[in-house]
Motif scaffolding. Sequence first.
Motif, mmCIF file in Angstrom:
data_model
loop_
_atom_site.group_PDB
_atom_site.id
_atom_site.type_symbol
_atom_site.label_atom_id
_atom_site.label_comp_id
_atom_site.label_asym_id
_atom_site.label_seq_id
_atom_site.Cartn_x
_atom_site.Cartn_y
_atom_site.Cartn_z
ATOM 1 N N PHE A 85 9.209 0.054 -0.734
ATOM 2 C CA PHE A 85 7.961 0.518 -0.133
ATOM 3 C C PHE A 85 6.896 -0.551 -0.362
ATOM 4 O O PHE A 85 6.756 -1.068 -1.469
ATOM 5 C CB PHE A 85 7.490 1.831 -0.769
ATOM 6 C CG PHE A 85 8.281 3.038 -0.356
ATOM 7 C CD1 PHE A 85 7.851 3.849 0.691
ATOM 8 C CD2 PHE A 85 9.457 3.367 -1.007
ATOM 9 C CE1 PHE A 85 8.572 4.960 1.067
ATOM 10 C CE2 PHE A 85 10.191 4.475 -0.627
ATOM 11 C CZ PHE A 85 9.752 5.280 0.414
ATOM 12 N N VAL A 86 6.165 -0.861 0.677
ATOM 13 C CA VAL A 86 5.003 -1.738 0.544
ATOM 14 C C VAL A 86 3.776 -0.850 0.349
ATOM 15 O O VAL A 86 3.540 0.078 1.121
ATOM 16 C CB VAL A 86 4.816 -2.630 1.784
ATOM 17 C CG1 VAL A 86 3.550 -3.474 1.646
ATOM 18 C CG2 VAL A 86 6.030 -3.527 1.973
ATOM 19 N N VAL A 87 3.013 -1.129 -0.697
ATOM 20 C CA VAL A 87 1.822 -0.348 -1.016
ATOM 21 C C VAL A 87 0.599 -1.245 -0.856
ATOM 22 O O VAL A 87 0.478 -2.269 -1.525
ATOM 23 C CB VAL A 87 1.888 0.215 -2.455
ATOM 24 C CG1 VAL A 87 0.625 1.044 -2.753
ATOM 25 C CG2 VAL A 87 3.134 1.073 -2.638
ATOM 26 N N GLU A 88 -0.266 -0.849 0.052
ATOM 27 C CA GLU A 88 -1.514 -1.579 0.274
ATOM 28 C C GLU A 88 -2.664 -0.781 -0.333
ATOM 29 O O GLU A 88 -2.877 0.383 0.011
ATOM 30 C CB GLU A 88 -1.748 -1.795 1.768
ATOM 31 C CG GLU A 88 -3.001 -2.602 2.078
ATOM 32 C CD GLU A 88 -3.235 -2.768 3.568
ATOM 33 O OE1 GLU A 88 -2.938 -3.853 4.098
ATOM 34 O OE2 GLU A 88 -3.713 -1.792 4.193
ATOM 35 N N LYS A 89 -3.400 -1.412 -1.250
ATOM 36 C CA LYS A 89 -4.502 -0.742 -1.932
ATOM 37 C C LYS A 89 -5.804 -1.448 -1.587
ATOM 38 O O LYS A 89 -5.866 -2.672 -1.570
ATOM 39 C CB LYS A 89 -4.291 -0.762 -3.452
ATOM 40 C CG LYS A 89 -3.005 -0.086 -3.900
ATOM 41 C CD LYS A 89 -2.830 -0.199 -5.401
ATOM 42 C CE LYS A 89 -1.539 0.459 -5.860
ATOM 43 N NZ LYS A 89 -1.351 0.348 -7.328
ATOM 44 N N ARG A 90 -6.814 -0.624 -1.325
ATOM 45 C CA ARG A 90 -8.125 -1.209 -1.039
ATOM 46 C C ARG A 90 -9.226 -0.329 -1.613
ATOM 47 O O ARG A 90 -9.108 0.890 -1.647
ATOM 48 C CB ARG A 90 -8.317 -1.414 0.464
ATOM 49 C CG ARG A 90 -8.382 -0.137 1.286
ATOM 50 C CD ARG A 90 -8.489 -0.466 2.757
ATOM 51 N NE ARG A 90 -7.263 -1.068 3.247
ATOM 52 C CZ ARG A 90 -7.191 -1.807 4.335
ATOM 53 N NH1 ARG A 90 -8.275 -2.053 5.046
ATOM 54 N NH2 ARG A 90 -6.032 -2.308 4.729
#
Length: 371
Positions: A85-90
């Motif tokens: 899973f790719v997790v993008e956090k912002r």
Amino acid sequence: MAKRTVYIRVVFLKVGEIDTVKENYFADVFVQSRWREPNLDHSQHLKNSNLENFWSPKVSVQNVIDFKKKKVLKELTFNPRGEAFVVEKRKISGHFSEKLELMEFPFDHQHLNLIITSELPATELEFQEDREELSTINVSCFVDVQEWSLCDYVDSVPYTEAKVFSQKRNVNTKYPGISVGCCAVRRAGFFVWNVIVIMTLICATSFATFAVDRKLPQNRLQLSITLMLTAVTFRLTTNANLPKISYHTRLDKFILANMFFNWLVTAWHALITRFDGDLQATMDNWAFLVFLISYGLFLVVFVSLVLITYVTRNNELQSKLQKYEEKAERLLGGHWKNARTQEQEDVTIRRRAGLSYATPGTASAVYPMET
């Protein structure tokens, strides 16, 4: 290409001032997007690889007006089955627009939403609420507590809409989105005591004009017109606290009804001069009773409608809060509710002691990014 699912989790780290006139609110939010990347399954050795070379949902926050700081990072995670899973956090800190529904003002509640969209069409991806991690809100860091009460739940609603990014795009193309938000209930005490109660007293004072001798209509009219002008001043005062909207709020209707009642009393004092003798006295007495009963019934109806609105709204919010608590217990276990209750008690104690509302360590616990 198969449609991909992007799981969204939002944490409201801090909710600041809610501006009713400008229809926006300030908040520090953490947005996490998570999606499957089959090409990296069972590739734990590539955990630190450059993820910019792989597929991205091109997530954006649509209703952000301006932001002071914005951080974005990506990381690769694996579940126990080795699926990647790719997790993008912002993290975004800024003002967000929100169309406020003010029909019930000042007895209203507002949904403060974060509108998350993508530049990719709905045929390529869909948004869903993250089922493994809970979206939360840090109620203890709410700034505008004197005017609003923040509900302790976060609600998510996926949707699709048609929008055009360029003239080459098909106007019929649907694009995915998800609305994630919390709810704030307005504390109506200021408007009740400073507008509604005072307006009621001003309008009720119009009954005192009947104490002036009916043979002196000029004195009656002078008092009635003075009360009308006072009501107009209060009308202008409430307009300063509202955006320019095309419909009437509940407070508008109350003030206009009082102004119309004052106008009726003024018109009666002008009309009574058309009659003479005993008929004039009889009609004046009956008019006083009719006005008194009518205004009393108006106040009863107004208070009843406010109470019905309060009960209906409270039941709706309690239902959403119950569903949120059930979801939280399913994801975090039964200890979640006890920990949440203890946290709220600690916040109450700190407020009464005049200390900071913030709970130490809360922000870092819900926002796992380097600051």
